[in-house]
Design an enzyme around this catalytic site. Sequence first.
Site, PDB file in Angstrom:
ATOM      1  N   GLU A   1     -30.706  48.510  57.627  1.00  0.00           N
ATOM      2  CA  GLU A   1     -30.593  48.444  56.170  1.00  0.00           C
ATOM      3  C   GLU A   1     -30.120  46.973  55.639  1.00  0.00           C
ATOM      4  O   GLU A   1     -29.203  46.672  56.374  1.00  0.00           O
ATOM      5  CB  GLU A   1     -30.004  49.676  55.579  1.00  0.00           C
ATOM      6  CG  GLU A   1     -29.976  49.359  53.951  1.00  0.00           C
ATOM      7  CD  GLU A   1     -29.370  50.720  53.372  1.00  0.00           C
ATOM      8  OE1 GLU A   1     -28.565  51.324  53.952  1.00  0.00           O
ATOM      9  OE2 GLU A   1     -29.688  50.723  52.114  1.00  0.00           O
TER      10      GLU A   1
ATOM     11  N   ASN B   1     -35.934  56.994  49.347  1.00  0.00           N
ATOM     12  CA  ASN B   1     -34.884  57.540  50.105  1.00  0.00           C
ATOM     13  C   ASN B   1     -33.817  58.227  49.214  1.00  0.00           C
ATOM     14  O   ASN B   1     -33.647  57.625  48.340  1.00  0.00           O
ATOM     15  CB  ASN B   1     -34.454  56.189  50.740  1.00  0.00           C
ATOM     16  CG  ASN B   1     -32.955  56.548  51.697  1.00  0.00           C
ATOM     17  OD1 ASN B   1     -32.996  56.871  52.703  1.00  0.00           O
ATOM     18  ND2 ASN B   1     -31.932  56.086  50.550  1.00  0.00           N
ATOM     19  N   GLU B   2     -33.332  59.267  49.759  1.00  0.00           N
ATOM     20  CA  GLU B   2     -32.202  59.858  49.181  1.00  0.00           C
ATOM     21  C   GLU B   2     -32.607  59.715  47.533  1.00  0.00           C
ATOM     22  O   GLU B   2     -31.800  59.767  46.597  1.00  0.00           O
ATOM     23  CB  GLU B   2     -30.913  59.439  49.396  1.00  0.00           C
ATOM     24  CG  GLU B   2     -30.512  59.421  50.886  1.00  0.00           C
ATOM     25  CD  GLU B   2     -29.060  59.351  51.181  1.00  0.00           C
ATOM     26  OE1 GLU B   2     -28.113  58.867  50.212  1.00  0.00           O
ATOM     27  OE2 GLU B   2     -28.699  59.574  52.239  1.00  0.00           O
TER      28      GLU B   2
ATOM     29  N   TYR C   1     -24.015  62.599  57.541  1.00  0.00           N
ATOM     30  CA  TYR C   1     -22.996  62.008  58.048  1.00  0.00           C
ATOM     31  C   TYR C   1     -21.729  62.990  58.146  1.00  0.00           C
ATOM     32  O   TYR C   1     -21.723  63.789  57.409  1.00  0.00           O
ATOM     33  CB  TYR C   1     -22.789  60.858  56.796  1.00  0.00           C
ATOM     34  CG  TYR C   1     -23.930  59.805  56.899  1.00  0.00           C
ATOM     35  CD1 TYR C   1     -23.862  58.785  57.905  1.00  0.00           C
ATOM     36  CD2 TYR C   1     -24.780  59.768  55.909  1.00  0.00           C
ATOM     37  CE1 TYR C   1     -24.859  57.937  57.950  1.00  0.00           C
ATOM     38  CE2 TYR C   1     -25.714  58.887  55.960  1.00  0.00           C
ATOM     39  CZ  TYR C   1     -25.638  57.631  56.894  1.00  0.00           C
ATOM     40  OH  TYR C   1     -26.582  56.985  56.710  1.00  0.00           O
TER      41      TYR C   1
ATOM     42  N   GLU D   1     -31.508  59.584  58.980  1.00  0.00           N
ATOM     43  CA  GLU D   1     -30.144  59.111  58.971  1.00  0.00           C
ATOM     44  C   GLU D   1     -28.922  59.936  59.332  1.00  0.00           C
ATOM     45  O   GLU D   1     -28.884  61.278  59.046  1.00  0.00           O
ATOM     46  CB  GLU D   1     -29.626  58.550  57.539  1.00  0.00           C
ATOM     47  CG  GLU D   1     -30.345  57.496  57.134  1.00  0.00           C
ATOM     48  CD  GLU D   1     -29.825  56.778  55.629  1.00  0.00           C
ATOM     49  OE1 GLU D   1     -28.844  57.273  55.287  1.00  0.00           O
ATOM     50  OE2 GLU D   1     -30.628  56.441  54.980  1.00  0.00           O
TER      51      GLU D   1
ATOM     52  N   GLN E   1     -25.831  52.646  61.638  1.00  0.00           N
ATOM     53  CA  GLN E   1     -27.124  51.663  61.556  1.00  0.00           C
ATOM     54  C   GLN E   1     -27.062  50.686  62.929  1.00  0.00           C
ATOM     55  O   GLN E   1     -26.085  50.913  63.454  1.00  0.00           O
ATOM     56  CB  GLN E   1     -27.008  50.809  60.511  1.00  0.00           C
ATOM     57  CG  GLN E   1     -26.997  51.709  58.963  1.00  0.00           C
ATOM     58  CD  GLN E   1     -27.258  50.998  57.768  1.00  0.00           C
ATOM     59  OE1 GLN E   1     -27.138  49.641  57.836  1.00  0.00           O
ATOM     60  NE2 GLN E   1     -27.270  51.540  56.477  1.00  0.00           N
TER      61      GLN E   1
END
Length: 497
Positions: free
Chosen positions: A27, A175-176, A242, A293, A340
């Site tokens: 990213e 995204n999100e 996460y 992710e 990442q």
Amino acid sequence: MPHLTLTVHACESLGTISPFLHGHFAEHLGRCCYDGLFVGRDSPIPNRDGFRTDVLEALKVMGVPQLRWPGGCFADTYHWRDGIGPVESRPRTWAESCGLNVVENNSLGTHEFIAFCEALGADPYLAGNVGSGSPQEMMDWVHYCNGSVDTTLVRERAANGHPNPMDVKFWGVGNENWGCGGSYDAEGYAREFKRYATFLKQMDSPVQLVACGFNERDWNLKLVETMRNHLDLMDHVSVHQYWTFGPGRGFSEDEYYNAMRAADLVEDVITYTDEVLRFFTAGRKKVGIAFDEWGIWHPEASGGTQYEAPSTLRDAVAGAGVLDVLHRWSDRVSTANIAQIANVLQAPVQTRGAEMWLTPTYHLFALYAPHRGGRAVRAEWEAVPTRAVPAHSQGAASLPAGAVPLVSASASSRDGHLAVSLSNRHLGDAQEVVLSLRGLQTTGGVLRTMSGQADAVNSADAPQMVAVRETRVAAAGGSVALSLPPCSVQTLVLAAG
Ligand code: AHR
């Protein structure tokens, strides 16, 4: 000391382990893309077309089957046209991701990214802009990349140095979007997805479209329910996960073990997303889960540190648990991208100026490489020792008290080889393991192991603090005896014969 038994059924296939399950994510955030990967052609740091040679060569050895770009949250503010054409004429834009506002000079754009993927042998996965973009903008990006007819956009791509189609298959539609990607509700996003996907599929039907899911059952349920009569438009549903337990280093034993438990819990997100997909698709279409992710997110990794944090052996041992879950779910999970690829969050490579070093997470992916493209096969522990862990809450996350398995494993078979990965999560004790092999005759193979102190890190000054060592092991009577050091990950590759 009593031993544990892991029985591997070499002929009982659970599905093919797509190499994409070992994918990565780059990213425009902090020093991931700029500095970490890309320094520009004029940099004194040795580079190939602007990409650091040291990082490129290291990543080639680890293997990057798929690379997602340019975000993350960055994707929903990114306008692809800013990143094509002569570098000196590209606009300087005011960009945002994860609360970090920066001036983006757009020197790393579509052509640079695709050239990097070509050099790495990675399949590119582009995330489109839904939040501040339009269906037309994303259609144009798809056509610019993949078009093969004589249009102005295709001529422009050729004039910019890529006459052949870039053949980008994976496209994220936002995204999100439940948060940074536009604060949609699930039904609102699903309607938006339908609108985008209708035109994108008309434009280039072979594209694989990823709809934005959530690590929350309700969102996924409403999304897939709204899409149930438009399944032709949706190929994958994304989930992100996460977790955070104590600081990156200097964590307590409970925080160490809870991080292992959180890794195993990714299975819950996959399980309920799968249930929702099975229910609403009712066998009409196989929609994959794009786990695009994931990783450990230490509290130090915040805007103030540009989302950088120590990358310890603990992180890699927890990551092994995630990869084992993904292998078991290889029939349902279509792609997965750890966050990442450089410097930011759970990165396999870290850099400081001209220096670069490999983290334990790098070694984890290299250790797991033999599974890519293999058939996941059933591997079962006879009895799994556990450790009790207390309840934990940190930030928005909380876990009740529970128990964490002290070992994890997965296995796969390919071209007459059986690969078995095992981790011992115990902080102090080795685990004696008997590997019982069903459906494979072998005389032995090569064992590669990474072990050490849980909070060990590599650095420019001590790049080999955590490293991999290789030994040969013998098999006898259909079994192999292994001693797994404390806090370790290993892969044994056995040849049939
Ligand atoms: O990986 C960092 C950020 O985490 C991404 O930009 C976003 O998608 C997620 O919240």
